[in-house]
Enzyme design. Structure first.
Site, PDB file in Angstrom:
ATOM      1  CB  SER A   7      -0.891   0.004   1.237  1.00  0.00           C
ATOM      2  OG  SER A   7      -1.444   1.294   1.393  1.00  0.00           O
ATOM      3  CG  HIS A  31      -3.908  -1.603  -1.516  1.00  0.00           C
ATOM      4  ND1 HIS A  31      -5.031  -2.347  -1.834  1.00  0.00           N
ATOM      5  CD2 HIS A  31      -4.271  -0.800  -0.489  1.00  0.00           C
ATOM      6  CE1 HIS A  31      -6.023  -2.002  -1.028  1.00  0.00           C
ATOM      7  NE2 HIS A  31      -5.589  -1.057  -0.200  1.00  0.00           N
ATOM      8  CG  ASP A  33      -5.132   2.441   1.005  1.00  0.00           C
ATOM      9  OD1 ASP A  33      -6.075   1.645   0.877  1.00  0.00           O
ATOM     10  OD2 ASP A  33      -4.022   2.117   1.482  1.00  0.00           O
ATOM     11  CG  MET A  35      -8.376   7.112   2.671  1.00  0.00           C
ATOM     12  SD  MET A  35      -7.453   7.172   4.214  1.00  0.00           S
ATOM     13  CE  MET A  35      -6.640   5.572   4.167  1.00  0.00           C
ATOM     14  CG  HIS A  64      -9.234   0.121  -0.356  1.00  0.00           C
ATOM     15  ND1 HIS A  64      -8.620  -0.109   0.861  1.00  0.00           N
ATOM     16  CD2 HIS A  64     -10.572   0.071  -0.102  1.00  0.00           C
ATOM     17  CE1 HIS A  64      -9.538  -0.268   1.802  1.00  0.00           C
ATOM     18  NE2 HIS A  64     -10.733  -0.154   1.246  1.00  0.00           N
ATOM     19  CG  MET A  66     -11.286   3.168   2.320  1.00  0.00           C
ATOM     20  SD  MET A  66      -9.730   3.127   3.226  1.00  0.00           S
ATOM     21  CE  MET A  66      -8.590   3.218   1.848  1.00  0.00           C
ATOM     22  CG  MET A 137     -11.520  -2.601   5.459  1.00  0.00           C
ATOM     23  SD  MET A 137     -10.015  -2.146   4.559  1.00  0.00           S
ATOM     24  CE  MET A 137      -9.008  -1.417   5.857  1.00  0.00           C
ATOM     25  CG  ASP A 176      -6.165  -2.792   3.329  1.00  0.00           C
ATOM     26  OD1 ASP A 176      -5.095  -2.525   3.906  1.00  0.00           O
ATOM     27  OD2 ASP A 176      -6.770  -1.970   2.605  1.00  0.00           O
TER      28      ASP A 176
END
Ligand code: DX5
Ligand code: ZN
Length: 220
Positions: A7, A31, A33, A35, A64, A66, A137, A176
């Site tokens: 990540s 990966h 992330d 957000m 991913h 979020m 998660m 994760d």
């Protein structure tokens, strides 16, 4: 086969290209992330960074999301260069989730559904036939460097068993949060086959060795 997905949340963003190149060849996926400060109490990176990553590397980009109501943005993330887009089950209404999954498929990208620690297996059932991957998660999403939640192991096992029983096209089971050489064997044992790791890769000087250690870690 176990895939390791470092990540980039844990990397040095001023050296992003170097950081990515440091895991290329030994990691399977990258990966990413995303957000929004709404679905999770943190803001990370968005579309421009994914566009830049796409130009800088041929690695598989595992994005991913979020973010709240992801159906608003999934096509943009596909266009930016994601190879897989994973949305959160808790982030949208069921019909909007289904529409978002279909929108990713229409772009010929892989699609995943993610669940927070408190979301039970049963909530996933309607989506299992629609996605390529389930992401469990093993920390509350939002921050790297948190401790692994061992109470998620039965849920991971349950999903893995269901995948085998139904031999569905959903065969990828990603975990994760808090994955390191101590916790990796536990999740592998119950059927996880994609391991995200932030601190356990980018927090180490030798990335190749860190990835190898995660891939080979076994329960003692
Ligand atoms: C947390 C993110 C994770 C995070 C994992 O919300 O989804 O991908 O980067 O970091 P570690 O491996 O340090 O727990
Ligand atoms: Zn993540």
């Amino acid at each position: 086969m176990i895939r390791i997905a470092p990540s980039i949340l844990a990397c040095n963003f001023t050296e992003l290209k170097k950081e990515v190149d440091s895991v290329r060849g030994s990691a399977d996926w990258l990966h990413v992330d995303v957000m929004d400060g709404l679905f999770v109490p943190n803001i990370s990176i968005g579309l421009p960074v994914i566009q830049s990553l796409r130009k800088a590397t041929d690695m598989f980009l595992d994005v991913h999301l979020m973010i709240d109501r992801p159906h608003r943005y999934v096509e943009d993330f596909c266009a930016a260069g994601a190879d897989m887009v994973t949305i959160h089950l808790e982030a949208d209404q069921p019909q909007d989730l289904i529409d978002a999954i279909a929108a990713v498929r229409a772009q010929k990208k892989m699609v995943g559904i993610a669940v927070k620690p408190r979301t039970p297996f049963v909530a996933l059932v309607p989506y299992l036939e629609l996605v390529d991957m389930v992401l469990v998660m093993t920390v509350e999403p939002g921050f790297g460097g948190q401790s692994f939640m061992a109470d998620q192991l039965p849920k991971i096992a349950h999903i893995a068993e269901d995948m085998v029983r139904h031999t569905s096209k959903c065969t990828l089971l990603e975990v994760d949060g808090g994955i390191d050489v101590q916790t990796a064997p536990k999740v592998k044992k119950v059927g996880a086959n994609v391991l995200v790791a932030g601190s356990a890769v980018f927090g180490k000087a030798n990335r190749r060795a860190a990835i190898k250690a995660l891939r080979e870690a076994e329960d003692l």
